[in-house]
Design a protein around this motif. Structure first.
Motif, PDB file in Angstrom:
ATOM      1  N   MET A  49       0.823  -1.205   0.000  1.00 54.67           N
ATOM      2  CA  MET A  49       0.000   0.000   0.000  1.00 54.67           C
ATOM      3  C   MET A  49       0.858   1.256   0.000  1.00 54.67           C
ATOM      4  O   MET A  49       0.477   2.292  -0.543  1.00 54.67           O
ATOM      5  N   GLY A  50       2.044   1.180   0.629  1.00 56.71           N
ATOM      6  CA  GLY A  50       2.911   2.350   0.735  1.00 56.71           C
ATOM      7  C   GLY A  50       2.569   3.230   1.921  1.00 56.71           C
ATOM      8  O   GLY A  50       3.199   4.266   2.130  1.00 56.71           O
ATOM      9  N   ALA A  51       1.550   2.838   2.699  1.00 51.73           N
ATOM     10  CA  ALA A  51       1.105   3.636   3.840  1.00 51.73           C
ATOM     11  C   ALA A  51       0.406   2.723   4.832  1.00 51.73           C
ATOM     12  O   ALA A  51       0.158   1.547   4.546  1.00 51.73           O
ATOM     13  N   ASP A  52       0.086   3.280   6.031  1.00 52.64           N
ATOM     14  CA  ASP A  52      -0.665   2.497   7.008  1.00 52.64           C
ATOM     15  C   ASP A  52      -2.143   2.438   6.651  1.00 52.64           C
ATOM     16  O   ASP A  52      -2.791   1.420   6.816  1.00 52.64           O
ATOM     17  N   PRO A 106       6.206   6.985  -1.182  1.00 54.70           N
ATOM     18  CA  PRO A 106       5.575   6.124  -0.165  1.00 54.70           C
ATOM     19  C   PRO A 106       6.286   6.193   1.173  1.00 54.70           C
ATOM     20  O   PRO A 106       7.468   6.514   1.245  1.00 54.70           O
ATOM     21  N   PHE A 107       5.529   5.837   2.241  1.00 59.34           N
ATOM     22  CA  PHE A 107       6.124   5.774   3.575  1.00 59.34           C
ATOM     23  C   PHE A 107       6.815   4.438   3.809  1.00 59.34           C
ATOM     24  O   PHE A 107       7.690   4.318   4.663  1.00 59.34           O
ATOM     25  N   TYR A 108       6.375   3.411   3.075  1.00 58.86           N
ATOM     26  CA  TYR A 108       6.986   2.081   3.142  1.00 58.86           C
ATOM     27  C   TYR A 108       7.283   1.636   1.718  1.00 58.86           C
ATOM     28  O   TYR A 108       6.508   1.894   0.805  1.00 58.86           O
ATOM     29  N   GLY A 109       8.389   0.947   1.527  1.00 59.13           N
ATOM     30  CA  GLY A 109       8.764   0.557   0.181  1.00 59.13           C
ATOM     31  C   GLY A 109       9.396   1.725  -0.570  1.00 59.13           C
ATOM     32  O   GLY A 109       9.650   2.796  -0.001  1.00 59.13           O
ATOM     33  N   THR A 229      -7.234   0.287   5.348  1.00 55.30           N
ATOM     34  CA  THR A 229      -5.995   0.085   6.088  1.00 55.30           C
ATOM     35  C   THR A 229      -5.162  -1.005   5.428  1.00 55.30           C
ATOM     36  O   THR A 229      -5.673  -1.788   4.622  1.00 55.30           O
ATOM     37  N   HIS A 230      -3.887  -1.057   5.793  1.00 58.47           N
ATOM     38  CA  HIS A 230      -3.036  -2.099   5.196  1.00 58.47           C
ATOM     39  C   HIS A 230      -3.470  -3.483   5.652  1.00 58.47           C
ATOM     40  O   HIS A 230      -3.289  -4.474   4.940  1.00 58.47           O
TER      41      HIS A 230
END
Length: 831
Positions: A49-52, A106-109, A229-230
């Motif tokens: 997702m790149g986010a929570d 993104p926040f993740y990845g 949500t993720h």
């Protein structure tokens, strides 16, 4: 004793083992793959997702929704829409997904680009990230420019991957990422444009996302927005790939089932040959239990060794699945080897071997010492009660095993019933064939032909077993082939001038005539000019939509309450529609009540019938309507179909835009038309159906490849079963062939007898399997896909002769020792 007897019969026991190895390998590889897939989805859900969590809406957020969005403080935001872009370097045009990005996403990845620095500096530099495959197709390099609507931007880098984008969707509309601040300057977001606003959030691990989803989700739902949500994404992905896993598990189960049938048939012949030695053992004082355990230990040993080999093979095979499914997975799959699937494989090998060999093994229990003198086809039969008890145990085990694989009792039951029905039909055909030959035996045929026919119903014949094995293998691969044809046929559009292959979207009213002239100026026809009016439901049967959203007991599907409908108006039905209820109204006068026609699926989901009132909000204006008719719509046809159709004379003055369609004969005409339209009307979107069909065909080819790859396990296992069964019958056929030679038969005659026998078996089994595949595919076409079924000749031209020749080749290889050696030498060697 078990070890000594096994050494003397090691060739046949190895064939038994081969029957089950591939089935175990298929189950272990797929179980291991499914475990890895679930673990990867769980561990990479944030990266996907790149986010929570994300809040998204397909319209400009309402005042209340915007207040919620701002209060939660998004770390990044995006607006995305589909539009045409152009490459000034070579004049190329393409339908893409434009993503206007703002913030540190993104926040993740990571965003993977070439050059790598483009991912972090494209917003500051004011450049665009363009799908890497798209750049290759149009021979464009970073540093060149891209025209998006009214602006031209430099290409900062090639976009290889990005959280939230899948390979399949990118192949239809490749992503182009630009800074959010340039969206307004493109002038592409006009009335009727489809768009999506997304707001990305990153939170600490202490935040309870489930609580947030339960608390904020219903409020946003009322405001036509969603919170994802993720963890909810993980659940959705898990459900999506659960279906893939269920199909793969069933394919593996069929392979294992075929292997077990091979075990049962081979052990049946093997034990029949051992009845006399067992009777001798009992004359010498061996108990029932001892004689039973000798062969039970052999079969259990075969199962354990086959399970170990199959598990090791499965470990190697499961590494193939990430390669096969890479285009359908939104992440790179990491493979880990765990002990559980291997243990399952070994236990499966043991239990399946013993269970399916149990019925022939029971014959050793009921052998009498007197059978030394009178072993025959009907001697030493187990009681019928015992036989039916074993059948019951097998069916219960198969049901429990299939339920464990697919996690659905109903599907497991249906699968077992279908499997039993297929086996029953094949066995019934084989038994019917035997009875027919006995009753109408051709007494005037040649000696060799009569002998080959006699072999089909003599003691120790393999007619039923071989017809079932051959027929089931042919049935599986033919059904898969026919089903693939049905799926591909559903996407085919005849390339005639009556069928549009270019669709032009978002044409504004003031552009309509100019777009039509641009089409006709290139000697093309405007096939349709369809007006579209967007609206939402205000109330249904007197109840306000806002009230229905809060009602947990409502009988209306949620999507109806939040959906923005694209409707049209016309005075006639089209080819993809059929009137089911009510009366079709072509035109309405200004003072008449407004009646509408709705599709059957909308009527079902909204719980509407003819005569029910519905109030629509048409761009702020409320319109009272009544359901006048219900239509059946064939949504599978690639053309513009509508859930709601108004009669002519109602919506002509409403805010609207148009969709135009035309037919282009070749690539050059398509490219010229698209270049011209994009240059004159940057806001319009053009869908080239030929490109879409190419993508769909590629996807279907990949799906078909995966299906056929899994079918390989079943078919190859069937071939192993076939080889084992035919080779096992060798020991009976050798004695008969030696006796014939002793009586003066020539090698040519013996060869002809065997050839005709296996030719009959191969032809009968494959033909019955093909006919059953035709029936099952016809049912799928009519009741599942709702398509006409035109069978392909390929199975009849390739599968039928190939499988028949395979059976013939294996059968003839059995008697080579008889043909090359003297009768006495053969008998000494076999004994």
């Amino acid at each position: 004793m078990a070890w000594r007897d096994a050494k003397a019969s090691k060739v046949r026991l190895l064939l038994f083992m081969a029957s089950i190895i591939l089935g175990i390998a298929a189950v272990v590889s797929i179980q291991l793959f499914s475990t890895n897939l679930k673990d990867n989805i769980q561990s990479q859900s944030k990266t996907l997702m790149g986010a929570d969590y994300i809040i998204d809406t397909r319209q400009i957020p309402t005042e209340r929704a915007q207040a919620i969005i701002d209060s939660l403080q998004p770390g990044a935001s995006e607006v995305n829409f589909v539009s045409m872009v152009a490459f000034p370097k070579n004049g190329g045009t393409k339908l893409v997904k434009v993503q206007g990005m703002e913030g540190d996403f993104p926040f993740y990845g990571n965003i993977n680009t070439e050059p790598a620095a483009a991912a972090s500096n494209y917003q500051e530099s004011g450049g665009a990230l363009v799908d890497a495959t798209l750049l290759l197709q149009y021979n464009i390099q970073p540093g060149d420019s891209i025209k998006i609507g009214q602006i031209t931007l430099p290409i900062a880098g090639a976009l290889k991957s990005m959280p939230g984008n899948s390979a399949v969707s990118s192949s239809v509309a490749p992503p182009v990422v630009i800074p959010y601040r340039f969206i307004a300057a493109t002038e592409l977001l006009q009335f009727g444009s489809r768009k999506e606003y997304q707001y990305f959030y990153k939170v600490s691990d202490t935040v309870n996302l489930k609580h947030l989803e339960d608390k904020i989700g219903p409020i946003l739902d009322v405001e036509s927005a969603d919170l994802n949500t993720h963890t909810s994404t993980t659940r959705r992905l898990g459900k999506r790939y659960d279906n893939v896993g269920k199909f793969l598990n069933l394919a593996a189960f069929i392979a294992l089932l075929l292997g077990c049938i091979g075990i049962a048939s081979s052990v049946h012949i093997y034990i029949k040959e051992k009845l006399k030695p067992i009777a001798i053992l009992k004359c010498m004082g061996a108990s029932r239990l001892q004689s039973f355990l000798i062969f039970l230990i052999q079969i259990a040993g075969i199962g354990i060794i086959g399970g170990i080999i199959g598990s090791l093979l499965g470990i190697g095979l499961q590494a193939v699945f990430p390669y096969l499914l890479k285009d359908f997975l939104p992440f790179a799959l990491e493979i880990k080897i765990t002990a559980q699937p291997i243990l399952i494989g070994v236990l499966l090998g043991l239990f399946m071997s013993v269970l399916f060999a149990l019925l022939p093994l029971l014959r050793t229990w009921y052998v009498s010492p007197l059978d030394v003198l009178r072993v025959d086809e009907n001697g030493s039969q187990e009681p019928k009660k015992v036989r039916f008890l074993v059948y019951g145990i097998l069916l219960v085990f198969l049901f429990l095993f299939s339920f464990w694989l697919i996690k659905d009792a109903l599907y497991a039951l249906v699968f077992i019933i279908a499997t039993v029905f297929t086996f029953t039909m094949l066995a019934a055909v084989a038994l019917g064939f035997i009875k027919t030959i006995k009753r109408f035996f051709p007494k005037h045929w040649s000696f060799t032909m009569r002998q080959s026919l006699l072999n089909l119903f003599r003691p120790n014949n393999q007619t039923v077993v071989l017809v079932v094995a051959i027929g089931l293998g042919t049935f599986l691969i033919s059904t898969l082939y026919f089903t693939k044809d049905i799926l591909i046929a559903k996407t085919e559009v005849g390339q005639t001038e009556q069928n549009a292959n270019i669709i032009i979207l978002d044409v504004q009213p003031e552009q309509r005539d100019a777009v039509s002239k641009s089409i006709t100026s290139k000697n093309l026809r405007v096939l349709s000019n369809i007006p579209l009016v967007t609206m939402r439901m205000q109330s249904i049967k007197g109840k306000l939509v806002n009230t229905l959203r809060q009602d947990s007991t409502r009988q209306i599907k949620g999507w109806i309450l939040n959906h923005e409908f694209r409707t049209t108006y016309r005075d006639s039905l089209i080819a993809s529609e059929e009137l089911l209820e009510g009366e079709w109204r072509a035109n309405l006068k200004p003072e008449e009540p407004v009646v509408i026609s709705i599709s059957d699926n909308l009527a079902f989901d909204a719980n509407l019938t003819v005569g029910d009132p519905v109030v629509f909000n048409v761009q702020g204006v409320l319109m009272e309507t009544t359901v006048g008719s219900i239509r059946k719509v064939d949504w599978s046809q690639i053309q513009l179909n509508f859930s709601i159709v108004f009669p002519a004379g109602v919506l002509e003055q409403a805010p609207q835009f148009n969709v135009l369609t035309t037919f282009v004969p070749d690539d050059a005409s398509s490219a010229a038309l698209q270049r011209d339209l994009v240059a004159k009307f940057p806001n319009v979107s053009i869908i080239d159906l030929r490109q879409i069909f190419t993508v769909v065909d590629n996807i279907l080819d990949k799906v078909s490849w995966v299906i056929n790859f899994m079918a390989f396990f079943s078919i190859f296992t069937g071939i192993i079963v076939l080889i084992g069964s035919v080779r096992t019958s060798k020991y009976q056929r050798i004695k008969e062939s030696v006796l014939l030679r002793t009586l003066g038969a020539k090698n040519k005659q013996i060869l002809q007898i065997s050839a005709f026998e296996y030719l009959f078996l191969g032809l009968l089994g494959s033909l019955v399997g093909l006919l059953l595949a035709l029936v099952s595919s016809l049912c799928l076409a009519l009741f599942v896909f709702k398509e006409p079924f035109v069978p392909s000749p390929i199975p009849f031209l390739i599968f039928l002769p190939s499988i028949t020749l395979l059976v013939l080749g294996i059968g003839l290889s059995n008697i080579q020792t008889v043909l090359r050696s003297s009768p006495l030498e053969v008998l000494r060697r076999e004994s």
